[in-house]
Scaffold this active site. Structure first.
Site, short mmCIF file in Angstrom:
data_model
loop_
_atom_site.label_atom_id
_atom_site.label_comp_id
_atom_site.label_asym_id
_atom_site.label_seq_id
_atom_site.Cartn_x
_atom_site.Cartn_y
_atom_site.Cartn_z
N GLU A 148 -30.14 -41.96 20.22
CA GLU A 148 -30.90 -40.71 20.30
C GLU A 148 -32.13 -40.82 21.17
O GLU A 148 -33.19 -41.27 20.72
CB GLU A 148 -31.31 -40.24 18.88
CG GLU A 148 -32.11 -38.93 18.92
CD GLU A 148 -32.52 -38.39 17.56
OE1 GLU A 148 -32.23 -39.03 16.54
OE2 GLU A 148 -33.13 -37.32 17.53
N ARG B 78 -33.44 -29.81 11.27
CA ARG B 78 -34.09 -28.54 10.91
C ARG B 78 -33.16 -27.34 11.03
O ARG B 78 -33.14 -26.47 10.16
CB ARG B 78 -35.31 -28.32 11.81
CG ARG B 78 -36.50 -29.11 11.38
CD ARG B 78 -37.53 -29.26 12.48
NE ARG B 78 -37.10 -30.21 13.50
CZ ARG B 78 -37.85 -30.54 14.55
NH1 ARG B 78 -39.02 -29.97 14.73
NH2 ARG B 78 -37.42 -31.43 15.43
N LYS C 266 -26.96 -38.69 21.08
CA LYS C 266 -27.64 -37.57 20.41
C LYS C 266 -28.88 -37.19 21.21
O LYS C 266 -29.98 -37.71 20.97
CB LYS C 266 -28.02 -37.97 18.98
CG LYS C 266 -28.87 -36.93 18.26
CD LYS C 266 -28.99 -37.20 16.78
CE LYS C 266 -29.95 -36.19 16.16
NZ LYS C 266 -29.85 -36.12 14.71
P1 13P Z 1 -33.76 -31.98 14.41
O1 13P Z 1 -32.42 -31.32 14.60
O2 13P Z 1 -34.60 -31.31 13.36
O3 13P Z 1 -34.45 -32.22 15.71
O4 13P Z 1 -33.51 -33.39 13.75
C1 13P Z 1 -32.52 -34.19 14.26
C2 13P Z 1 -32.89 -35.61 14.12
O5 13P Z 1 -32.19 -36.37 13.51
C3 13P Z 1 -34.15 -36.08 14.74
O6 13P Z 1 -34.18 -37.47 14.72
#
Ligand code: 13P
Length: 337
Positions: free
Chosen positions: A178, A292, A220
């Site tokens: 990510e 979120r 991600k």
């Molecule tokens: P959000 O979709 O709220 O950005 O969270 C995803 C996530 O895992 C952030 O590390």
């Protein structure tokens, strides 16, 4: 099963059907912010209650293939007293775990940060795997301005992300990689595209250096959007800008790109994912790994009160179902009603 077979079977389960991943791995300070927003005093028991509720929403596994848990949750039991990984297994959902230890300022790079947590990662992964985790997540964060992120931050973060991914694979755990390019600021969509391209290119260079198997990982990233203090782009503009970058820098061997929501509203995140999946075939599955954007309505409905359990679960299922529709390019706003 060999480690290779384990990795293959986990990746296949995660990208299956039109499903996506639920990120329910908020650290204590982050979940405290979310709870405070709906008037709930954070505590270990409240976190257990809320997460147990959303994870046991009936039929969640129809839309959600994997859930990223915070370490505390992996060791907790659900309201009906089953270990959380067992609850997920009963829903046909693969348990995953956030393994980074957050970020600290990057020395000699004012404004940039570096994610930490590589020390003793192997040992922790062994414990998580014993407990049922089959995939992991590590998040790097890149602020955007005219000068940030620095070259130093882009290279340093890519290096740790790649080392994390290699370690995961050596233990049969699928890494979710990510790199989050932050939405904060008033930058243009073009600046976000420029930063995203540099960041993701560097991440794949580091992954190659560390011999990470691209077919056994999931990317991600954030979508390419304007900063949140700039006028919004349309879903079509977001999809076009995002795909233009990703087609340059994400190898076709990567099975799935599962976007984070990063401050988009729940409806925006669904509309944008739908637009991404409405532009013809791509080399990779384009899905969601939202925190979120999947959970906000469920948190509001729950508001810390078990009497609201049904409404909370219904809200969770609704966002999961609509995002699964968006993964197939079959979402339209009237479905919100
Ligand atoms: P959000 O979709 O709220 O950005 O969270 C995803 C996530 O895992 C952030 O590390």
């Amino acid at each position: 099963m060999t480690l290779q077979e384990e990795l293959t079977s986990t990746v296949q389960a995660l990208v299956a059907g039109n499903k996506g991943i639920l990120a329910a791995d908020e650290s204590h300070p982050t979940i405290a912010k979310r709870f405070n927003a709906v008037g709930v005093e954070p505590s270990e028991d409240k976190r257990r209650e809320y997460r147990s509720l959303i994870l046991s929403a009936p039929g969640l596994g129809e839309f959600i293939s994997g859930v990223i848990l915070f370490e505390e949750t992996l060791h907790q039991s659900s309201l009906d007293k089953r270990p959380m990984p067992e609850l997920l297994a009963s829903q046909g959902i693969v348990p995953g775990i956030k393994v980074d230890k957050g970020k600290i300022p990057l020395v000699n790079a004012p404004g940039d940060e570096i994610t930490v947590g590589l020390d003793s990662l192997e040992d922790r992964l062994e414990i998580y795997k014993d407990r049922g985790a089959r995939f992991a997540k590590w998040r790097d964060v890149y602020p955007v301005s005219d000068t940030l992120p620095s070259r130093q931050a882009v290279e340093a973060n890519a290096e740790v992300l790649a080392r994390y991914a290699a370690i995961c694979q050596s233990l049969g755990i699928v890494p979710i990689v990510e790199p989050e390019v932050l939405i904060d600021g008033d930058h243009t969509i073009a600046r976000c595209a420029e930063v995203s391209e540099a960041v993701i290119r560097e991440v794949f260079t580091a992954l190659a250096r560390h011999r990470v198997a691209l077919n056994h990982m999931i990317l991600k990233p954030s979508m390419v959007t304007p900063g949140k203090d700039s006028p919004k782009a349309t879903p079509e503009q977001v999809a076009e800008a995002t795909l233009a970058v990703f087609r340059q820098v994400v190898p076709a061997a990567v099975p799935g790109i599962f976007f984070l929501s990063g401050g988009q509203t729940p409806e925006e995140a669904t509309e944008n994912l739908n637009a991404l999946n409405s532009r013809g075939d791509q080399p990779w599955a384009l899905s969601f790994s939202y925190g979120r954007a999947l959970q906000e309505p469920a948190q509001k409905a729950w508001a810390g009160n078990l009497d609201n359990s049904q409404d909370c679960q219904a809200a969770m299922l609704k966002r999961a179902r609509l995002n699964a529709a968006a993964r197939a390019g079959g979402y339209y706003p009237a479905m919100e009603a």
